[in-house]
Scaffold this motif. Structure first.
Motif, PDB file in Angstrom:
ATOM      1  N   ALA A 145      -0.918   1.937 -15.105  1.00 26.44           N
ATOM      2  CA  ALA A 145      -0.231   1.706 -16.381  1.00 26.44           C
ATOM      3  C   ALA A 145       1.264   1.647 -16.129  1.00 26.44           C
ATOM      4  O   ALA A 145       1.813   2.505 -15.433  1.00 26.44           O
ATOM      5  CB  ALA A 145      -0.554   2.833 -17.369  1.00 26.44           C
ATOM      6  N   GLN A 146       1.875   0.609 -16.672  1.00 20.77           N
ATOM      7  CA  GLN A 146       3.309   0.398 -16.497  1.00 20.77           C
ATOM      8  C   GLN A 146       3.708   0.433 -15.025  1.00 20.77           C
ATOM      9  O   GLN A 146       4.753   0.966 -14.634  1.00 20.77           O
ATOM     10  CB  GLN A 146       4.097   1.446 -17.286  1.00 20.77           C
ATOM     11  N   GLY A 147       2.828  -0.137 -14.198  1.00 15.96           N
ATOM     12  CA  GLY A 147       3.121  -0.284 -12.782  1.00 15.96           C
ATOM     13  C   GLY A 147       2.976   0.966 -11.949  1.00 15.96           C
ATOM     14  O   GLY A 147       3.431   1.000 -10.803  1.00 15.96           O
ATOM     15  N   ARG A 148       2.323   2.006 -12.504  1.00 18.03           N
ATOM     16  CA  ARG A 148       2.221   3.262 -11.756  1.00 18.03           C
ATOM     17  C   ARG A 148       0.803   3.819 -11.856  1.00 18.03           C
ATOM     18  O   ARG A 148       0.109   3.614 -12.854  1.00 18.03           O
ATOM     19  CB  ARG A 148       3.227   4.296 -12.267  1.00 18.03           C
ATOM     20  N   GLY A 186       2.157  -2.312  -7.162  1.00 17.76           N
ATOM     21  CA  GLY A 186       2.732  -3.643  -7.330  1.00 17.76           C
ATOM     22  C   GLY A 186       2.048  -4.503  -8.367  1.00 17.76           C
ATOM     23  O   GLY A 186       1.838  -5.694  -8.152  1.00 17.76           O
ATOM     24  N   GLN A 187       1.627  -3.950  -9.455  1.00 15.55           N
ATOM     25  CA  GLN A 187       1.099  -4.725 -10.575  1.00 15.55           C
ATOM     26  C   GLN A 187       1.271  -3.892 -11.836  1.00 15.55           C
ATOM     27  O   GLN A 187       1.338  -2.664 -11.782  1.00 15.55           O
ATOM     28  CB  GLN A 187      -0.375  -5.082 -10.362  1.00 15.55           C
ATOM     29  N   ARG A 232       0.848  -1.192   0.000  1.00 14.41           N
ATOM     30  CA  ARG A 232       0.000   0.000   0.000  1.00 14.41           C
ATOM     31  C   ARG A 232       0.887   1.247   0.000  1.00 14.41           C
ATOM     32  O   ARG A 232       1.806   1.375   0.802  1.00 14.41           O
ATOM     33  CB  ARG A 232      -0.897  -0.006   1.232  1.00 14.41           C
ATOM     34  N   VAL A 233       0.609   2.172  -0.899  1.00 15.27           N
ATOM     35  CA  VAL A 233       1.351   3.420  -0.989  1.00 15.27           C
ATOM     36  C   VAL A 233       0.520   4.529  -0.354  1.00 15.27           C
ATOM     37  O   VAL A 233      -0.696   4.610  -0.582  1.00 15.27           O
ATOM     38  CB  VAL A 233       1.684   3.764  -2.457  1.00 15.27           C
ATOM     39  N   THR A 234       1.165   5.371   0.458  1.00 15.94           N
ATOM     40  CA  THR A 234       0.459   6.475   1.103  1.00 15.94           C
ATOM     41  C   THR A 234       1.162   7.783   0.778  1.00 15.94           C
ATOM     42  O   THR A 234       2.396   7.845   0.713  1.00 15.94           O
ATOM     43  CB  THR A 234       0.399   6.285   2.623  1.00 15.94           C
ATOM     44  N   ALA A 243      -3.384  -1.544  -4.754  1.00 18.03           N
ATOM     45  CA  ALA A 243      -3.661  -2.301  -5.971  1.00 18.03           C
ATOM     46  C   ALA A 243      -4.938  -3.123  -5.809  1.00 18.03           C
ATOM     47  O   ALA A 243      -5.192  -3.708  -4.753  1.00 18.03           O
ATOM     48  CB  ALA A 243      -2.490  -3.215  -6.308  1.00 18.03           C
ATOM     49  N   VAL A 244      -5.749  -3.154  -6.860  1.00 16.26           N
ATOM     50  CA  VAL A 244      -7.019  -3.880  -6.830  1.00 16.26           C
ATOM     51  C   VAL A 244      -6.847  -5.257  -7.479  1.00 16.26           C
ATOM     52  O   VAL A 244      -6.312  -5.371  -8.586  1.00 16.26           O
ATOM     53  CB  VAL A 244      -8.113  -3.088  -7.573  1.00 16.26           C
ATOM     54  N   HIS A 245      -7.290  -6.259  -6.777  1.00 13.94           N
ATOM     55  CA  HIS A 245      -7.367  -7.614  -7.337  1.00 13.94           C
ATOM     56  C   HIS A 245      -8.863  -7.910  -7.516  1.00 13.94           C
ATOM     57  O   HIS A 245      -9.566  -8.229  -6.561  1.00 13.94           O
ATOM     58  CB  HIS A 245      -6.684  -8.625  -6.426  1.00 13.94           C
ATOM     59  N   ASP A 246      -9.329  -7.785  -8.729  1.00 15.97           N
ATOM     60  CA  ASP A 246     -10.763  -7.791  -9.016  1.00 15.97           C
ATOM     61  C   ASP A 246     -11.351  -9.188  -8.858  1.00 15.97           C
ATOM     62  O   ASP A 246     -10.926 -10.140  -9.525  1.00 15.97           O
ATOM     63  CB  ASP A 246     -10.998  -7.271 -10.436  1.00 15.97           C
TER      64      ASP A 246
END
Length: 504
Positions: A451-454, A394-395, A364-366, A473-476
Motif C-alpha cells: 500500500a502506497q508503495g510500502r 517498487g510498485q 529486491r529489499v532484504t 514485488a509480485v507481478h501477477d
C-alpha cells in the motif's frame, strides 16, 4: 557494505593441501564468496620455502615454492586471493628456538637480516612471475603476526620488529613499488603507544607502508577444562571499539588516513571455546558484522573452518573451533549470518540496533534482523523480540513475496542437535546426515499487501535468532481462468464473485 567480505582467516597454510579444507573452502565460496584469505605459516617448515643447503663448501639457500603454488592455484580457481602474511621464521634462518602452537611456528628474529630480506624478495618475485603483477598488486602483504605479544615475537621486542618490518617492506617494494605492504597486526591487548611508536619509526626512516592492521577479540581469561575452555565475554560493542582504535591512535601521525584492516576478529581468541558453535554467537556478532564497515576497510572472521591445529588435533566434531564450518562442512549458525549477508543488496536503506535493510539492483529489499544477546549469560535468552519495519517496494499497490530464513536456538543449530545426540566425538554417517539437516535454516514465506508503495513487516524473533527477510514485488501472471476453488474439481466460485486468479 562489503568490508565484511574482503577477507577471512584460516588455519596454517599447509592445511590448504588437505581435502576437508579444500571442500570447506569450495562450499564457503559458493555460498558466501570472500575476496581474500589470510593465514599463518608461509615460511614455516610445512611449506618448505626456505631450504638451506651446502655446495662447494658454501652455505646456500634454495627458495622452493612447490606447495605455495599448489595452494595459490587452488585459491584462484575458487575465486579467492591471498592476504599474504610473512611469517613465521624458517628454522634455518631463526636466531633462536622459541616456538608457538602445537605445530611449532618459530617466533624469533632472523639470524641474518639480509637473508630474511632475500627470502621476502624471492617469494614476492616468484608470485609476481607466476601470477602477474596486475594480479599480485591486489594482494595485501602483512609483516608478521601480533609482535606485541611475547608468545608471537621473542620478548615482544618492538625495536626488533621495526627492523624486521623495514627489511621486509623494502624487499617487497624492490620487486615493484605498487605492491601493498603493511602491518603491524597488533593484538587487542597492545598498549596505546605501540602503534604511534610504529608510525614514528616508519615516518622517520621513510619505510614503505600502505595499510595498518590489528586484531580484535572480546573474551576474558581462559577457564580450562579438559579439551576446552570457558570464558567471559565483553559486550559485542567492544569489538567496534577495538576496530576504531587504530584510526584514533594514528590521528595526527604520518599514517593517519591509511586503510585499516582487522586481519583477525572473533569473540574468543581460543580455538576450543564452545561459544563459537552456538546460535548465541551468531546473534552476538550480527550487529558487529552489519555495522563495522563504517569503521575499517575490512575485518576478517577468524576462521572459515575448523581445519585448524594450533592447540593440536581436535578431539571431537564440535570442539569450540573458530570455524564457520566444522570438519565435514556442517554449517554453524554464524556461517548462516555470513550467508545471509551475502544475499543482501549493496544499497543500505536503514540500519538500527537490531536490523539492517538493503536493496539490490532488481529492487529486491532484504532485511537482516537479530535478537538481543545477554553477553553475561546470567539471564534467560530473550525470546519474542519484535522488529517492525515499513519497507519500500517498487510498485504502488498489489502484493509482495516475503521469504524468511532463520537460525536460532531451535532452527539451523547443528550444535544443539549434536548435544541432543549425546555429543558423539566421531559421528556415524547417519548422525552426520542428521547434523547437516539440523544445520538448515528454518524457511517460510507469505504474500504481503503493498500500500502506497510500502510493505509492512512485523517480525517476532526467537531466542538468539538471526533472520533474513527477502521482499520482492509480485507481478501477477495468474491466467484469468484459474480458480483455486476448482482445485479438486469443485463448482468454482459463484457468479459475480469475481473472475479467477489468486485468492487473498
Amino acid at each position: 557494505m562489503t568490508a565484511w567480505r574482503h577477507c577471512v582467516g584460516a588455519g596454517r597454510l599447509e592445511l590448504a593441501l588437505r581435502r576437508d579444507y579444500q571442500e570447506s573452502l569450495a562450499l564457503l565460496q559458493r555460498e558466501i564468496g570472500f575476496r581474500h584469505i589470510r593465514q599463518h605459516g608461509l615460511f614455516s617448515d610445512g611449506m618448505g620455502v626456505h631450504r638451506p643447503y651446502g655446495h662447494g663448501g658454501e652455505r646456500r639457500v634454495l627458495h622452493s615454492f612447490t606447495y605455495v603454488d599448489q595452494v595459490v592455484d587452488a585459491y584462484l580457481a575458487l575465486g579467492v586471493r591471498p592476504f599474504v602474511e610473512l611469517g613465521f621464521m624458517p628454522p634455518g634462518l631463526a636466531s633462536g628456538d622459541q616456538t608457538v602452537f602445537w605445530w611449532r611456528g618459530n617466533v624469533t628474529p632472523p639470524s641474518d637480516r639480509a637473508e630474511w630480506a632475500a627470502l621476502v624478495r624471492g617469494t614476492v618475485a616468484h608470485l609476481v612471475d607466476r601470477y602477474g603483477l596486475d594480479e599480485v598488486r591486489g594482494w595485501p602483504i602483512e609483516v608478521w603476526n601480533e609482535p606485541d605479544l611475547k608468545d608471537f615475537w621473542q620478548h615482544a621486542d618492538q625495536d626488533a620488529y621495526h627492523d624486521l618490518y623495514e627489511a621486509a617492506a623494502n624487499a617487497v617494494k624492490d620487486v615493484d613499488a605498487s605492491l601493498q605492504v603493511g602491518g603491524p597486526a597488533l593484538s587487542p591487548g597492545a598498549d596505546d603507544g605501540w602503534l604511534p611508536r610504529f608510525a614514528e619509526f616508519v615516518a622517520a626512516r621513510d619505510v614503505p607502508i600502505d595499510f595498518v592492521s590489528r586484531h580484535a577479540y572480546t573474551s576474558g581469561a581462559a577457564q580450562h577444562v579438559p579439551f576446552g575452555v570457558h570464558q567471559t565475554l565483553a559486550p559485542a560493542a567492544t569489538l567496534l571499539e577495538q576496530f576504531a582504535a587504530p584510526r584514533r591512535q594514528l590521528a595526527g601521525t604520518a599514517l593517519a588516513g591509511l586503510p585499516v584492516h582487522i586481519t583477525e576478529f572473533n569473540s574468543s581468541y581460543r580455538p576450543d571455546n564452545p561459544v563459537h558453535d552456538t546460535a548465541l554467537h551468531a546473534a552476538y556478532l550480527a550487529p558487529v558484522v552489519a555495522g563495522a564497515g563504517d569503521l575499517v576497510d575490512s575485518f576478517a572472521y577468524w576462521t572459515f573452518c575448523d581445519v585448524f591445529e594450533e592447540n593440536g588435533i581436535p578431539a571431537a566434531l564440535f570442539h569450540g573451533g573458530f570455524g564457520l564450518l566444522t570438519h565435514r562442512q556442517i554449517r554453524k549458525p554464524t556461517f548462516h549470518l555470513y550467508a545471509f549477508l551475502a544475499r543482501m543488496g549493496d544499497q543500505v536503506l536503514a540500519r538500527g540496533e537490531d536490523h539492517l535493510v538493503t536493496r539490490d539492483g532488481t529492487g529486491r529489499v532484504t532485511v537482516l534482523a537479530w535478537a538481543p544477546v545477554d553477553h553475561t549469560g546470567r539471564g534467560p535468552a530473550v525470546a519474542g523480540h519484535r522488529v517492525r519495519l515499513s519497507v519500500p517496494i517498487g510498485q504502488h499497490a498489489g502484493t509482495a513475496y516475503v521469504a524468511r530464513s532463520s537460525v536460532s536456538e531451535e532452527a539451523g543449530n547443528a550444535w544443539a542437535a549434536w548435544r541432543e545426540l549425546g555429543s558423539p566425538r566421531s559421528p556415524s554417517a547417519r548422525q552426520l546426515d542428521a547434523l547437516h539437516e539440523a544445520a538448515e535454516p528454518a524457511r517460510r514465506h507469505h504474500a504481503a499487501p503493498v500500500a502506497q508503495g510500502r510493505a509492512e513487516l512485523d517480525l517476532t524473533l526467537a531466542a538468539h535468532e538471526v533472520t533474513l527477510v527477502e521482499v520482492t514485488a509480485v507481478h501477477d501472471e495468474t491466467p484469468p481462468w484459474w480458480d483455486d476453488a476448482r482445485l479438486l474439481g469443485g463448482p468454482g466460485r459463484a457468479a459475480g464473485s469475481g473472475s479467477g486468479g489468486r485468492d487473498d
